[in-house]
Design an enzyme around this catalytic site. Structure first.
Site, PDB file in Angstrom:
ATOM      1  N   HIS A 229       2.584  -9.791  -6.028  1.00  0.00           N
ATOM      2  CA  HIS A 229       2.466 -10.238  -7.292  1.00  0.00           C
ATOM      3  C   HIS A 229       1.675 -11.603  -7.508  1.00  0.00           C
ATOM      4  CE1 HIS A 229       2.535 -10.432 -11.660  1.00  0.00           C
ATOM      5  NE2 HIS A 229       3.839 -10.988 -11.884  1.00  0.00           N
ATOM      6  N   HIS A 270      -4.590  -2.836  -7.535  1.00  0.00           N
ATOM      7  CA  HIS A 270      -3.790  -3.169  -8.733  1.00  0.00           C
ATOM      8  C   HIS A 270      -3.129  -2.127  -9.409  1.00  0.00           C
ATOM      9  CE1 HIS A 270      -3.045  -4.846 -12.758  1.00  0.00           C
ATOM     10  NE2 HIS A 270      -3.282  -6.024 -12.111  1.00  0.00           N
ATOM     11  N   ASP A 328      -6.683 -12.345  -7.935  1.00  0.00           N
ATOM     12  CA  ASP A 328      -6.408 -13.117  -7.000  1.00  0.00           C
ATOM     13  C   ASP A 328      -7.337 -13.524  -5.986  1.00  0.00           C
ATOM     14  OD1 ASP A 328      -3.379 -11.746  -7.739  1.00  0.00           O
ATOM     15  OD2 ASP A 328      -3.730 -14.038  -7.876  1.00  0.00           O
TER      16      ASP A 328
HETATM   17  C1  SDX Z   1      -1.173  -9.378  -9.654  1.00  0.00           C
HETATM   18  O1  SDX Z   1       0.554  -5.928 -12.635  1.00  0.00           O
HETATM   19  C2  SDX Z   1      -0.441  -7.051 -12.859  1.00  0.00           C
HETATM   20  O2  SDX Z   1      -1.043  -7.042 -13.975  1.00  0.00           O
HETATM   21  C3  SDX Z   1      -0.156  -8.200 -11.966  1.00  0.00           C
HETATM   22  C4  SDX Z   1      -1.494  -9.151 -12.154  1.00  0.00           C
HETATM   23  C5  SDX Z   1      -1.089  -9.984 -13.280  1.00  0.00           C
HETATM   24  O3  SDX Z   1      -1.981 -10.751 -13.887  1.00  0.00           O
HETATM   25  O4  SDX Z   1       0.126 -10.089 -13.714  1.00  0.00           O
HETATM   26  O5  SDX Z   1      -2.714  -8.546 -12.307  1.00  0.00           O
HETATM   27  C6  SDX Z   1      -1.587 -10.228 -10.889  1.00  0.00           C
HETATM   28  O6  SDX Z   1      -0.232  -9.095  -9.123  1.00  0.00           O
HETATM   29  C7  SDX Z   1      -2.457  -9.008  -8.969  1.00  0.00           C
HETATM   30  C8  SDX Z   1      -2.153  -8.070  -7.624  1.00  0.00           C
HETATM   31  C9  SDX Z   1      -2.082  -9.051  -6.627  1.00  0.00           C
HETATM   32  N1  SDX Z   1      -1.539  -8.473  -5.262  1.00  0.00           N
HETATM   33  C10 SDX Z   1      -2.317  -8.062  -4.368  1.00  0.00           C
HETATM   34  O7  SDX Z   1      -3.469  -8.576  -4.410  1.00  0.00           O
HETATM   35  C11 SDX Z   1      -1.739  -7.610  -3.185  1.00  0.00           C
HETATM   36  C12 SDX Z   1      -2.476  -6.585  -2.394  1.00  0.00           C
HETATM   37  N2  SDX Z   1      -2.426  -5.474  -3.437  1.00  0.00           N
HETATM   38  C13 SDX Z   1      -1.315  -4.524  -3.028  1.00  0.00           C
HETATM   39  O8  SDX Z   1      -0.285  -4.856  -2.703  1.00  0.00           O
HETATM   40  C14 SDX Z   1      -1.417  -3.461  -4.173  1.00  0.00           C
HETATM   41  O9  SDX Z   1      -2.763  -3.093  -4.363  1.00  0.00           O
HETATM   42  C15 SDX Z   1      -0.618  -3.544  -5.387  1.00  0.00           C
HETATM   43  C16 SDX Z   1       0.679  -4.294  -5.151  1.00  0.00           C
HETATM   44  C17 SDX Z   1      -1.330  -4.642  -5.928  1.00  0.00           C
HETATM   45  C18 SDX Z   1      -0.594  -2.448  -6.164  1.00  0.00           C
HETATM   46  O10 SDX Z   1       0.158  -1.536  -5.271  1.00  0.00           O
HETATM   47  P1  SDX Z   1       0.238  -0.237  -5.540  1.00  0.00           P
HETATM   48  O11 SDX Z   1       0.247   0.182  -7.057  1.00  0.00           O
HETATM   49  O12 SDX Z   1       1.547   0.510  -4.786  1.00  0.00           O
HETATM   50  O13 SDX Z   1      -1.117   0.686  -5.004  1.00  0.00           O
HETATM   51  P2  SDX Z   1      -1.550   1.930  -4.969  1.00  0.00           P
HETATM   52  O14 SDX Z   1      -0.376   2.963  -5.268  1.00  0.00           O
HETATM   53  O15 SDX Z   1      -2.521   2.052  -6.319  1.00  0.00           O
HETATM   54  O16 SDX Z   1      -2.417   2.222  -3.890  1.00  0.00           O
HETATM   55  C19 SDX Z   1      -3.011   3.504  -3.582  1.00  0.00           C
HETATM   56  C20 SDX Z   1      -3.228   3.405  -2.175  1.00  0.00           C
HETATM   57  C21 SDX Z   1      -2.135   3.528  -1.204  1.00  0.00           C
HETATM   58  O17 SDX Z   1      -2.609   4.194  -0.082  1.00  0.00           O
HETATM   59  P3  SDX Z   1      -2.029   5.957  -0.049  1.00  0.00           P
HETATM   60  O18 SDX Z   1      -0.744   5.813   0.128  1.00  0.00           O
HETATM   61  O19 SDX Z   1      -2.557   6.461  -1.234  1.00  0.00           O
HETATM   62  O20 SDX Z   1      -2.771   6.076   1.276  1.00  0.00           O
HETATM   63  O21 SDX Z   1      -3.988   2.364  -1.695  1.00  0.00           O
HETATM   64  C22 SDX Z   1      -3.404   1.542  -0.753  1.00  0.00           C
HETATM   65  C23 SDX Z   1      -1.754   2.138  -0.960  1.00  0.00           C
HETATM   66  O22 SDX Z   1      -1.064   1.895   0.564  1.00  0.00           O
HETATM   67  N3  SDX Z   1      -3.541   0.135  -1.097  1.00  0.00           N
HETATM   68  C24 SDX Z   1      -4.047  -0.695  -0.252  1.00  0.00           C
HETATM   69  C25 SDX Z   1      -4.096  -1.961  -0.869  1.00  0.00           C
HETATM   70  N4  SDX Z   1      -3.597  -1.758  -2.299  1.00  0.00           N
HETATM   71  C26 SDX Z   1      -3.274  -0.640  -2.374  1.00  0.00           C
HETATM   72  N5  SDX Z   1      -4.503  -0.486   1.059  1.00  0.00           N
HETATM   73  C27 SDX Z   1      -5.044  -1.654   1.617  1.00  0.00           C
HETATM   74  N6  SDX Z   1      -5.075  -2.898   1.080  1.00  0.00           N
HETATM   75  C28 SDX Z   1      -4.619  -3.226  -0.235  1.00  0.00           C
HETATM   76  N7  SDX Z   1      -4.643  -4.223  -0.933  1.00  0.00           N
END
Ligand code: SDX
Length: 389
Positions: A229, A270, A328
């Site tokens: 997050h 996201h 971010d």
């Molecule tokens: C913020 O919610 C908000 O509004 C938050 C925020 C705010 O203003 O409050 O916007 C702020 O928290 C922004 C997000 C910051 N976090 C990061 O940048 C950390 C990296 N991102 C990931 O950890 C991830 O993308 C999340 C946590 C942000 C979202 O996670 P999800 O919803 O579990 O991702 P998803 O289910 O949509 O993923 C789909 C696929 C998965 O692979 P499969 O199982 O389909 O094969 O995409 C993959 C995930 O493993 N994936 C990634 C990835 N993010 C998702 N693979 C590599 N790198 C990534 N960053």
């Protein structure tokens, strides 16, 4: 009906709450604060005007904004005894740990005089929190580097004051660079609110029990700290440092795709946006402006970030999963260029998001506030008897 959003019944049943503050369309990459698009606010407004908008629902008149800014200045000092809370921490404590503790401690200074059912008293609490967060944030930094706390000055803007309290010392005059102050103010705007994200949902759930607002905001700070997050901006800089060179990017892209590898592309993906995070676009432009102003266009980490974004946006794995840069991805590059240490990045996110958290807390307490109670899908044992001895 013109100007009113409508939802299909299936979505309505999954919604956690109703709110009129922020609207996100993750597929279209749309973010509205009380109806105003985030890019227009970032370009034309300033952070305190956005605070007024989020809290009151309408943009202020010039006179209302002037009065609001004066009110915030009047609340920007901390009770001098609050200094003792900082001194209780080790010097190498993470600034988020200090901020979480100090904000929670505000309950002990201001809450007993407050009736949360009284709109005026809620409003004053909001002013106190918005006004004191830059002081608390800057003092977290000063404490960590062993420098004297700097007190807010009423002749500076909100963002200038924060930079002054961060980098000023009693030894010499410190004049904040106006370009950096404007970039800081834009970063505050871009992080102000974001609908029902994890930390805002935490604040709402805590607030639904009738807990005092300072304790609720402290719970939001705790939730924001996680690297998935708010901690992501700090993690992006760590990732760019780990990649180290543009020649290494492909290897790290493969690591991010490997399910057996815990590495994730920080600043990408996201929960809601399956298109470009509109904040990321503004953040990328701001990064270029700031680095150009500082003569740092050739900053190696900016180069790696740009190349990483370019490659990832063309890679099937990221395209198929609709993984785009989020708020971010570039914010850390700007904060680092301003001279802010990575340990302070999430503190700044919390400073900005306090208006969002408080606006949601206030909205909830303006109506019938029912205790939150998320339901679960039970996957454990069915009933069974205790074995007779
Ligand atoms: C913020 O919610 C908000 O509004 C938050 C925020 C705010 O203003 O409050 O916007 C702020 O928290 C922004 C997000 C910051 N976090 C990061 O940048 C950390 C990296 N991102 C990931 O950890 C991830 O993308 C999340 C946590 C942000 C979202 O996670 P999800 O919803 O579990 O991702 P998803 O289910 O949509 O993923 C789909 C696929 C998965 O692979 P499969 O199982 O389909 O094969 O995409 C993959 C995930 O493993 N994936 C990634 C990835 N993010 C998702 N693979 C590599 N790198 C990534 N960053």
């Amino acid at each position: 009906q013109e100007g009113v959003f409508t939802y299909d019944p299936g979505f309505v049943s999954t919604a956690a709450c109703e709110s009129a503050i922020t609207y996100i369309d993750g597929n279209q990459g749309v973010l509205l604060h009380r109806g105003y698009p985030i890019n227009q606010l970032a370009e034309n407004s300033d952070f305190l005007e956005v605070c007024y908008l989020l809290l009151n629902g309408e943009l202020p008149t010039d006179a209302q904004l002037e009065e609001y800014k004066a009110t915030i200045k009047n609340h920007s000092m901390l009770h001098d005894q609050m200094r003792n809370f900082f001194n209780g921490f080790r010097r190498d404590a993470h600034p988020m740990a200090i901020m979480c503790g100090v904000v929670g401690a505000l309950s002990a200074f201001y809450h007993d005089q407050m009736d949360i059912t009284n709109p005026k008293q809620r409003e004053i609490t909001g002013h106190r929190l918005i006004a004191k967060m830059p002081t608390i944030a800057a003092w977290c930094y000063k404490y960590s580097v062993g420098q004297p706390f700097m007190y807010p000055r009423n002749d500076l803007s909100y963002a200038e004051n924060f930079l002054y309290m961060m980098f000023g010392t009693p030894c010499e005059e410190y004049k904040p660079n106006p370009i950096l102050a404007k970039a800081m103010d834009k970063i505050f705007i871009l992080h102000a609110d974001h609908e029902q994200n994890a930390s805002t949902s935490t604040v709402r759930l805590a607030g639904s029990t009738g807990a005092n607002p300072y304790a609720c905001i402290a719970s939001g700070i705790a939730a924001l700290w996680g690297p998935a997050h708010g901690g992501a901006n700090e993690a992006v800089l760590d990732m760019l440092a780990e990649i180290g060179d543009e020649s290494e990017i492909e290897r790290f892209i493969e690591k991010a795709k490997d399910k057996n590898d815990p590495f994730r592309l920080m600043g990408f993906g996201h929960r809601v946006y399956k298109n470009f995070d509109p904040r990321a676009k503004v953040m990328r432009e701001t990064a270029h402006e700031v680095l150009k102003e500082l003569g740092m266009e050739d900053d190696p980490q900016l180069k790696i970030a740009q190349r990483l974004e370019q490659i990832a946006l063309e890679d099937d794995y990221f395209v198929e999963r609709k993984l785009y840069p989020n708020v971010d991805f570039y914010s850390g590059i700007i904060l680092k260029a301003i001279g802010i240490p990575t340990s302070m990045f999430t503190v700044i996110f919390a400073l900005s998001r306090t208006i969002g958290w408080f606006s949601h807390w206030n909205e909830m307490n303006s109506g019938a506030n029912r205790i939150g109670r998320p339901r679960q899908l039970y996957t454990g044992h069915t009933e069974r008897d205790y074995p007779k001895k």
